[in-house]
Design an enzyme around this catalytic site. Structure first.
Site, short mmCIF file in Angstrom:
data_model
loop_
_atom_site.label_atom_id
_atom_site.label_comp_id
_atom_site.label_asym_id
_atom_site.label_seq_id
_atom_site.Cartn_x
_atom_site.Cartn_y
_atom_site.Cartn_z
N SER A 1 0.85 -1.19 0.00
CA SER A 1 0.00 0.00 0.00
C SER A 1 0.89 1.24 0.00
CB SER A 1 -0.96 -0.03 1.20
OG SER A 1 -1.90 1.03 1.11
N THR A 2 0.78 2.09 1.00
CA THR A 2 1.52 3.35 1.04
C THR A 2 3.02 3.12 0.88
OG1 THR A 2 -0.14 4.13 2.61
CG2 THR A 2 1.83 5.49 2.32
N HIS B 1 -2.40 -1.06 -3.55
CA HIS B 1 -3.54 -0.15 -3.40
C HIS B 1 -3.31 1.10 -4.24
CE1 HIS B 1 -4.27 -2.02 0.84
NE2 HIS B 1 -4.73 -2.79 -0.13
N MET C 1 -0.25 1.25 5.18
CA MET C 1 -1.01 1.61 6.37
C MET C 1 -2.14 0.62 6.59
SD MET C 1 -3.16 5.09 7.02
CE MET C 1 -4.21 5.27 8.45
N ASP D 1 -4.52 -4.61 6.11
CA ASP D 1 -4.85 -5.45 4.96
C ASP D 1 -3.70 -6.41 4.67
OD1 ASP D 1 -6.29 -6.44 2.83
OD2 ASP D 1 -5.46 -4.98 1.41
#
Length: 369
Positions: free
Chosen positions: A176-177, A202, A295, A298
């Site tokens: 993600s991030t 993501h 973050m 998930d």
């Protein structure tokens, strides 16, 4: 309290964004600037926690300013611009330059309420950032993790600490991030004959094609956006589209992609958990699950399912993660067998896949069969 500095040459744009941020608990707009030069002084004077930055501005564009910020005074930056939608290239450049998140300004197909929701989430991501800047060098070591705590172990199948797989067929990566750079760092270092790789990153749907194209240009393997029915095969990397969960199903001897546009999971579609859980059912003994910077939580439950089913599980270490949320959640759950720095991740995956070292006879981006 998260202190935010707005940088946008449009006074109307600043008022709109400031109104959204004013409705977020624990967020305070401490200053505004109409161009990067004015913003530079305010960053020094105000020491904001987060910067919300436009791209098209006089005297210096936002991407150039972002690159300078990351070089000299790194802090979490959210790009908020109307031009990030065009092919995703600008958004991808921003993420590669160090932006924590990219948010579009409202348009006919993207109403203000939706933009406000995404900006709120982006500020939460930015506030959670623990580290920005250059990735560590390869001097960091791999940390093997033992069995999980008794509370977690009770939910895992006895004997799950199996030996390393002798025939790894799939490496599944969730991020993600900060993940676009992390994923590229790994994928670009893998050899052309490496086992199949699937990626859930993501990203908004409009960015995914540009992300896949960038990976394809920098990698020895073929990289494409996953489609319904795509076959997982060696030498190919499949990236989940931005509007569907990527699931893996076995049909005979083949592993194929199934795209599911169901509800969001952990606030995401695609969700890393969805991919990991499907692999835990389809081919756990031949899978290495990898959870990178991001973050939230998930992927943690799905990685636990993979480990429980006999797969190998690896997470990125804290020092090289932009946000050490997802990897930490997996560790806390007992889902991770190893903690590996980003600089060593590709090498470790090649060891787990029992493949020879990176070939050099064909440069990245050359013709792929």
């Amino acid at each position: 309290m998260t202190r935010v500095l707005l940088v946008d040459d449009s006074s109307l744009g600043r008022r709109f964004i400031k109104r959204i941020l004013g409705n977020i608990a624990g967020v305070e707009v401490v200053g505004e600037a109409s161009d990067p030069y004015a913003a530079r002084e305010l960053i020094v004077d105000l020491q904001p926690d987060v910067l919300v930055l436009d791209v098209e501005m006089p005297r210096m564009d936002g991407i150039s300013f972002l690159e300078r910020i990351m070089r000299y005074s790194p802090l979490p930056v959210i790009i908020c611009s109307s031009i990030t939608v065009a092919g995703g290239d600008t958004a991808l450049r921003a993420l590669a330059a160090g932006a924590v998140a990219v948010v579009r300004k409202p348009c006919e197909s993207y109403p203000p309420a939706e933009m406000g929701r995404d900006l709120t989430q982006a500020v939460a991501q930015a506030a959670a950032v623990t580290r920005l800047g250059e990735m560590p060098n390869a001097a960091h070591s791999i940390s093997p993790l033992g069995r999980p705590s008794l509370a977690v172990r009770a939910t895992l199948r006895p004997g799950f600490e199996a030996a390393e797989q002798k025939d790894v067929k799939v490496v599944a990566i969730g991020a993600s991030t900060g993940g676009t750079v992390a994923v590229e760092t790994i994928v670009s270092a893998l050899p052309a004959d490496f086992p199949a790789v699937i990626v859930v990153q993501h990203l908004p749907p409009y960015i995914v094609p540009a992300f896949a194209s960038r990976l394809d240009q920098s990698s020895h393997a073929r990289v494409a956006v996953a489609e319904e029915g795509s076959v997982l095969e060696a030498g190919k990397v499949l990236v989940a589209p931005g509007d569907a969960h990527l699931l893996v199903e076995r049909t005979g001897t083949l592993l194929r992609v199934r795209l599911w546009r169901g509800e969001k999971i952990n606030g995401h579609r695609p969700a890393v958990d969805a991919m990991f859980h499907s692999l835990a059912e389809a081919a756990p003994a031949n899978v290495v699950g990898v959870l990178l910077t991001g973050m939230g939580r998930d992927g943690a439950q799905g990685l636990a399912a993979l480990r429980n089913a006999g797969a190998r599980t690896v997470v990125q270490d804290e020092a090289s993660s932009i946000v050490w949320g997802m990897p930490k959640a997996a560790i806390d759950l007992g889902a991770a067998q190893e903690v590996v720095p980003l600089a060593l991740m590709a090498r470790r995956l090649m060891q787990l896949g029992q493949r020879r070292a990176l070939r050099t006879q064909r440069p990245p981006g050359a013709l792929k069969n």
